[in-house]
Scaffold this motif. Sequence first.
Motif, PDB file in Angstrom:
ATOM      1  N   GLU A   8       0.830  -1.206   0.000  1.00 59.00           N
ATOM      2  CA  GLU A   8       0.000   0.000   0.000  1.00 59.00           C
ATOM      3  C   GLU A   8       0.864   1.256   0.000  1.00 59.00           C
ATOM      4  N   ALA A   9       1.898   1.275   0.838  1.00 62.87           N
ATOM      5  CA  ALA A   9       2.778   2.448   0.906  1.00 62.87           C
ATOM      6  C   ALA A   9       3.487   2.684  -0.425  1.00 62.87           C
ATOM      7  N   SER A  10       3.863   1.596  -1.101  1.00 61.52           N
ATOM      8  CA  SER A  10       4.525   1.715  -2.400  1.00 61.52           C
ATOM      9  C   SER A  10       3.588   2.324  -3.440  1.00 61.52           C
ATOM     10  N   LEU A  11       2.336   1.856  -3.457  1.00 61.98           N
ATOM     11  CA  LEU A  11       1.366   2.399  -4.404  1.00 61.98           C
ATOM     12  C   LEU A  11       1.076   3.872  -4.107  1.00 61.98           C
ATOM     13  N   ARG A  12       1.021   4.202  -2.825  1.00 70.93           N
ATOM     14  CA  ARG A  12       0.790   5.600  -2.447  1.00 70.93           C
ATOM     15  C   ARG A  12       1.955   6.475  -2.892  1.00 70.93           C
ATOM     16  N   ARG A  13       3.175   5.963  -2.737  1.00 73.90           N
ATOM     17  CA  ARG A  13       4.352   6.725  -3.178  1.00 73.90           C
ATOM     18  C   ARG A  13       4.330   6.954  -4.686  1.00 73.90           C
ATOM     19  N   MET A  14       3.903   5.932  -5.440  1.00 74.62           N
ATOM     20  CA  MET A  14       3.795   6.091  -6.895  1.00 74.62           C
ATOM     21  C   MET A  14       2.753   7.137  -7.249  1.00 74.62           C
ATOM     22  N   ALA A  15       1.598   7.083  -6.571  1.00 75.98           N
ATOM     23  CA  ALA A  15       0.537   8.047  -6.860  1.00 75.98           C
ATOM     24  C   ALA A  15       0.982   9.466  -6.515  1.00 75.98           C
ATOM     25  N   LYS A  16       1.712   9.610  -5.425  1.00 73.69           N
ATOM     26  CA  LYS A  16       2.201  10.936  -5.037  1.00 73.69           C
ATOM     27  C   LYS A  16       3.230  11.453  -6.036  1.00 73.69           C
ATOM     28  N   GLY A  17       4.051  10.541  -6.547  1.00 72.51           N
ATOM     29  CA  GLY A  17       5.048  10.947  -7.535  1.00 72.51           C
ATOM     30  C   GLY A  17       4.424  11.482  -8.808  1.00 72.51           C
ATOM     31  N   ALA A  18       3.207  11.023  -9.110  1.00 72.82           N
ATOM     32  CA  ALA A  18       2.540  11.461 -10.335  1.00 72.82           C
ATOM     33  C   ALA A  18       2.100  12.914 -10.265  1.00 72.82           C
ATOM     34  N   ILE A  19       2.027  13.486  -9.064  1.00 76.85           N
ATOM     35  CA  ILE A  19       1.610  14.891  -8.949  1.00 76.85           C
ATOM     36  C   ILE A  19       2.733  15.791  -8.467  1.00 76.85           C
ATOM     37  N   ALA A  20       3.864  15.210  -8.121  1.00 75.86           N
ATOM     38  CA  ALA A  20       4.961  16.014  -7.577  1.00 75.86           C
ATOM     39  C   ALA A  20       5.527  16.957  -8.632  1.00 75.86           C
ATOM     40  N   LEU A  65      -3.613  21.401 -11.704  1.00 77.59           N
ATOM     41  CA  LEU A  65      -4.860  21.627 -12.428  1.00 77.59           C
ATOM     42  C   LEU A  65      -4.827  21.016 -13.825  1.00 77.59           C
ATOM     43  N   SER A  66      -3.630  20.710 -14.321  1.00 77.50           N
ATOM     44  CA  SER A  66      -3.515  20.050 -15.624  1.00 77.50           C
ATOM     45  C   SER A  66      -3.320  18.546 -15.479  1.00 77.50           C
ATOM     46  N   SER A  67      -3.243  18.062 -14.255  1.00 75.64           N
ATOM     47  CA  SER A  67      -3.134  16.618 -14.010  1.00 75.64           C
ATOM     48  C   SER A  67      -4.121  16.238 -12.905  1.00 75.64           C
ATOM     49  N   TRP A  68      -5.376  16.723 -13.071  1.00 75.77           N
ATOM     50  CA  TRP A  68      -6.371  16.598 -12.016  1.00 75.77           C
ATOM     51  C   TRP A  68      -6.712  15.152 -11.725  1.00 75.77           C
ATOM     52  N   ALA A 113      -4.776  12.629 -11.785  1.00 75.48           N
ATOM     53  CA  ALA A 113      -3.709  12.070 -10.946  1.00 75.48           C
ATOM     54  C   ALA A 113      -3.860  12.543  -9.509  1.00 75.48           C
ATOM     55  N   VAL A 114      -4.305  13.793  -9.326  1.00 76.28           N
ATOM     56  CA  VAL A 114      -4.549  14.309  -7.974  1.00 76.28           C
ATOM     57  C   VAL A 114      -5.649  13.502  -7.295  1.00 76.28           C
ATOM     58  N   ASP A 144      -6.615  10.455  -8.019  1.00 76.50           N
ATOM     59  CA  ASP A 144      -6.126   9.092  -7.770  1.00 76.50           C
ATOM     60  C   ASP A 144      -5.283   9.051  -6.499  1.00 76.50           C
ATOM     61  N   TYR A 145      -4.426  10.051  -6.339  1.00 75.19           N
ATOM     62  CA  TYR A 145      -3.578  10.095  -5.146  1.00 75.19           C
ATOM     63  C   TYR A 145      -4.410  10.274  -3.885  1.00 75.19           C
ATOM     64  N   CYS A 146      -5.373  11.181  -3.924  1.00 73.09           N
ATOM     65  CA  CYS A 146      -6.193  11.434  -2.736  1.00 73.09           C
ATOM     66  C   CYS A 146      -6.997  10.196  -2.347  1.00 73.09           C
ATOM     67  N   ARG A 147      -7.535   9.503  -3.333  1.00 76.48           N
ATOM     68  CA  ARG A 147      -8.287   8.277  -3.030  1.00 76.48           C
ATOM     69  C   ARG A 147      -7.355   7.224  -2.446  1.00 76.48           C
ATOM     70  N   MET A 148      -6.181   7.057  -3.035  1.00 80.53           N
ATOM     71  CA  MET A 148      -5.233   6.062  -2.530  1.00 80.53           C
ATOM     72  C   MET A 148      -4.824   6.392  -1.100  1.00 80.53           C
ATOM     73  N   ALA A 149      -4.619   7.674  -0.821  1.00 82.27           N
ATOM     74  CA  ALA A 149      -4.105   8.081   0.480  1.00 82.27           C
ATOM     75  C   ALA A 149      -5.155   8.051   1.582  1.00 82.27           C
ATOM     76  N   MET A 150      -6.445   8.269   1.224  1.00 76.79           N
ATOM     77  CA  MET A 150      -7.418   8.547   2.282  1.00 76.79           C
ATOM     78  C   MET A 150      -8.733   7.791   2.192  1.00 76.79           C
TER      79      MET A 150
END
Length: 245
Positions: free
Chosen positions: A107-119, A124-127, A129-130, A132-138
Motif C-alpha cells: 500500500e505504501a509503495s502504491l501511495r508513493r507512486m501516486a504521489k510521484g505522479a503529482i509532484a 490543475l492540468s493533471s487533475w 492524478a490528484v 487518484d492520489y487522494c483516493r489512494m491516500a485517504m
Amino acid sequence: MQGGGKRAGGVGSPPTIAEDSPAPHYHGHRDRLRARFHETGGDALPDYELLELLLFRSIPQRDVKPLAKDLIQRFGSFAEVLGAPISRLTEIKGIGPGVALDLKIVEASLRRMAKGAIAKRPVLSSWSAVLDYCRMAMAFAEREQFRILFLDKKNAVIADEVQQTGTVDHTPVYPREVMRRALELSASAVILVHNHPSGDPTPSGADVRMTRELIDIAKPLGIAIHDHVIVGRDGHASFRGLGLI
C-alpha cells in the motif's frame, strides 16, 4: 545416549517431502496464475487473484486462494484490503503480523507512486492524478482526515500535509491555522481534501460552512482555495464541480 527413530534435521525441523512425492496441488495453480498475469496483466484478474499473487510471497507453503477470498469478502475490494489497518487484517485467520506488514508495504509503495505522479507538476492540468492520489491516500481510512495540498504560483505542489485526524464522522478544522501554515510555506493556493469513512462522499452542511469560512479568510491574504475534494469508497465529490466554490 543415542535414541532410535529420530528424524534427520533435528528437533523442530519441518517434515521433509520425499523427492518422488507429488507437489502440493496449489503449486500448479500458482504457476498458472503467474502465467495469466504475465500474459494479460493485472487488469484482467479479479481482485482475489491479484491478492493471491501478493500472498504467494508472504505465505509460500499454503494454498492462499481461500484466504484471499476471505479478505475480499471482509473488506470489500483489493484496495480496501490494502487500506485496512494491521489490527483489522490480523483478525483474519491466517494473517499474522508479518503478512499484514507485507500488505501495508505494498500500500505504501502504491501511495508513493501516486504521489510521484503529482509532484512538481501543475495539479490543475493533471487533475485525475490528484484524485487518484487522494483516493489512494485517504479513501479507505477508518477515521476522518483533513489533508491540504499547498501550491506555488505555478500550481505545483510544494507540501502535502494531514492537518487533523478525527473520528469516524468528524474532523476538527481550524481555518486560521490552515492559513497560518499556508503563509509559512508561501503558498499561493491550496486544495482541501478530506475523507468520509462511511463511503459516501456527499458534502455535509458543516463541510460547506467550513469551506466558505476558509475562503473568506484566505481571500484577503491572496490565497486561492482551488477546490475542496471529499473522497470515500464510493467515489469523490468536488466542491468546484458541484458549484459550491
